[in-house]
Write an enzyme that holds these catalytic residues in place. Structure first.
Site, PDB file in Angstrom:
ATOM      1  N   ARG A 280      -3.018 -11.900   3.551  1.00  0.00           N
ATOM      2  CA  ARG A 280      -4.328 -11.494   3.055  1.00  0.00           C
ATOM      3  C   ARG A 280      -4.496 -11.986   1.622  1.00  0.00           C
ATOM      4  O   ARG A 280      -3.595 -11.820   0.801  1.00  0.00           O
ATOM      5  CB  ARG A 280      -4.473  -9.962   3.039  1.00  0.00           C
TER       6      ARG A 280
ATOM      7  N   TYR B 283      -0.711 -10.079   0.397  1.00  0.00           N
ATOM      8  CA  TYR B 283       0.385  -9.565   1.227  1.00  0.00           C
ATOM      9  C   TYR B 283       0.372 -10.209   2.613  1.00  0.00           C
ATOM     10  O   TYR B 283      -0.671 -10.601   3.118  1.00  0.00           O
ATOM     11  CB  TYR B 283       0.336  -8.036   1.327  1.00  0.00           C
TER      12      TYR B 283
ATOM     13  N   TYR C 262       0.832  -1.207   0.000  1.00  0.00           N
ATOM     14  CA  TYR C 262       0.000   0.000   0.000  1.00  0.00           C
ATOM     15  C   TYR C 262       0.862   1.250   0.000  1.00  0.00           C
ATOM     16  O   TYR C 262       1.946   1.266   0.603  1.00  0.00           O
ATOM     17  CB  TYR C 262      -0.876   0.050   1.261  1.00  0.00           C
TER      18      TYR C 262
ATOM     19  N   HIS D 231     -10.697  -3.070  -1.084  1.00  0.00           N
ATOM     20  CA  HIS D 231     -11.585  -2.519  -0.058  1.00  0.00           C
ATOM     21  C   HIS D 231     -12.648  -1.645  -0.720  1.00  0.00           C
ATOM     22  O   HIS D 231     -12.321  -0.835  -1.603  1.00  0.00           O
ATOM     23  CB  HIS D 231     -10.786  -1.662   0.928  1.00  0.00           C
TER      24      HIS D 231
ATOM     25  N   HIS E  54      -7.406  -8.585  -2.509  1.00  0.00           N
ATOM     26  CA  HIS E  54      -8.700  -7.972  -2.178  1.00  0.00           C
ATOM     27  C   HIS E  54      -8.696  -6.493  -2.509  1.00  0.00           C
ATOM     28  O   HIS E  54      -7.650  -5.853  -2.547  1.00  0.00           O
ATOM     29  CB  HIS E  54      -9.036  -8.161  -0.695  1.00  0.00           C
TER      30      HIS E  54
END
Ligand SMILES: [Fe+3]
Lengths: 242, 199
Positions: free
Chosen positions: A157, A147, A108, A162, A160
């Site tokens: 995770r 990640y 991110y 959000h 995905h």
């Protein structure tokens, strides 16, 4: 403002458990006392509205909205599209849908993300759009990478995106995550597992949608979203409980 | 067998995670240049009618630690109790604000107009309040609560009246610290746990 009917109560069993020990952070952040339940009031039945003036031309194109010059975000090009409906099956038009995600390497663009996958100079990771009159929305983006995250010793995770959706009432406010069909990490993810009802978790898994893919360009994934609905009543003039 | 009800089920929530700021308030996350400005930076603009108030607080977890990663949204009526979009609502009150716990201290601040009492169905009248929605890593479904004000008459508020354990009412009431300034803390769990709402 006209009265369009009381918001249907949330079916809490359709949502994750607040306290889920395998997701360690939830242990100290889950309320331990019951929620106070009552019929929605104007504070829940009204809500902020956002107009088309808010939305920039590239806001729903994460491949280009942070890129400089001729650059494009690196990764597998995808189109994510679907409809926002309410529980009565009616489309929710002109509502704001915001997304955020990691880059193709699973990193991110955030001061707190220290994973050593590289940042992509042409990828910011956020986008937004308004649904159209039929509740449809779409984004162009790249498929985010899985990640690792600090929970149990080796938790990852699944890929995905959000999602944040407003609806037309503050009581419809929803944040969730879209997963990708076929990702083996979904089964191993304690955050996905906070949803007890397997059929509800399946609703967060977007299928590959070849019909809406484009050859030599992008794959499509379809993700429909359902928000709380309003109960339609012909006779609604008695105070609650009387 | 019976007929099938054609009612859909709401999409399940998932935690907003630690990077909610990227999607909701990107410049707070250090992500500049995608949008001209973050959404919901203030619930009011110049000329809003009514008393300007500042509400400061923190969101504490069950160990008493103030969350550094919470994001809160607020929604409220104007000083006359009208919600944006309703007839005669104050055009300088958008009513919506997004704010985050400070990265260093965990403290948040909301600057707004104090709302007026609002009218619900069946003649119900609610004391002045601001609706809140709290999301963060570890919160699997966004938490709803409300800010009421200690210097308002809350005695007949229909929601506060539903709280059986009377001392818990205090968890929803902002305490006045000076003229126009209030303190309002949110406790997710344990002693003094905030009353969270399902409505
Ligand atoms: Fe994430």
């Amino acid at each position: 403002m006209s009265d369009n009917g009381v918001l249907m109560p949330r079916r809490r069993e359709a949502h994750p458990d607040a306290y889920y020990p395998d997701y360690k952070t939830s242990v100290t952040r889950a309320p331990s006392l019951p929620l106070l339940s009552m019929e929605a009031t104007p504070s829940e039945e009204t809500g902020p509205r956002f107009g088309h003036g808010l939305i920039g031309a590239l806001d729903n194109d994460l491949i280009r909205n942070y890129a400089t010059g001729e650059g494009l975000a690196i990764g597998e090009r995808i189109r994510v599209h679907g409809r926002v409906l309410d529980e009565t099956g009616r489309p929710v038009p002109e509502t704001l849908v915001e997304i955020w995600q990691a880059n193709a390497g699973g990193r991110y663009r955030h001061v707190k993300d220290s994973y050593f996958a590289p940042l992509d100079p042409n990828f910011g990771g956020c986008g937004r759009t308004l649904t159209d009159a039929e509740g449809r929305y779409e984004f162009m983006t790249i498929r985010p990478g899985a990640y690792p995250w600090p929970n149990r010793a080796n938790d990852w995770r699944p890929m995905h995106i959000h999602f944040s959706i407003f609806g037309h009432a503050f009581g419809q406010r929803l944040i969730s995550q879209m997963y990708f069909e076929g990702d083996p990490l979904i089964e191993r993810c304690p955050i996905a597992a906070t949803i007890r009802d397997r059929s509800q978790l399946d609703r967060l898994v977007a299928p590959l949608d070849m019909q809406n893919s484009r050859g030599m360009d992008y794959l499509a994934y379809r993700f429909d979203i359902v928000l709380r609905g309003r109960r339609q009543t012909m006779f609604e003039n008695k105070p609650e409980g009387m | 067998m019976a007929q099938t009800l054609d009612v859909l089920t709401e999409t399940p929530s998932q935690t907003a995670g630690p990077y909610v700021h990227i999607g909701c308030i990107p410049s707070f996350a250090g992500l500049e240049g995608v949008y001209p400005e973050d959404l919901g930076t203030s619930p009011i603009s110049d000329g809003a009618k009514g008393e300007i108030v500042t509400i400061t607080g923190s969101v504490y977890d069950g160990t008493g630690w103030a969350l550094r990663d919470a994001m809160i949204e607020s929604w409220q009526a104007d000083a006359a109790g009208r919600f944006p979009g309703q007839e005669d609502a104050d055009p300088n009150v958008s009513g919506f604000c997004r704010f985050a716990a400070d990265k260093e201290s965990g403290e948040f601040t909301l600057r707004t107009v104090k709302p007026g009492p609002t009218k619900g169905r069946n003649g119900l009248v609610f004391a002045p309040h601001i609706a809140l929605w709290i999301v963060a890593r570890g919160i699997n479904t966004g938490l709803q609560t409300r800010i009421y004000f200690e210097d308002e008459d809350n005695s007949a508020d229909p929601l506060l009246a539903r709280i059986e354990q009377r001392p818990r009412v205090e968890t929803l009431i902002a305490k006045k610290t000076s003229a126009g300034a209030y303190r309002y803390d949110i406790r997710l769990q344990g002693t003094g746990e905030t009353v969270f709402l399902d409505l």
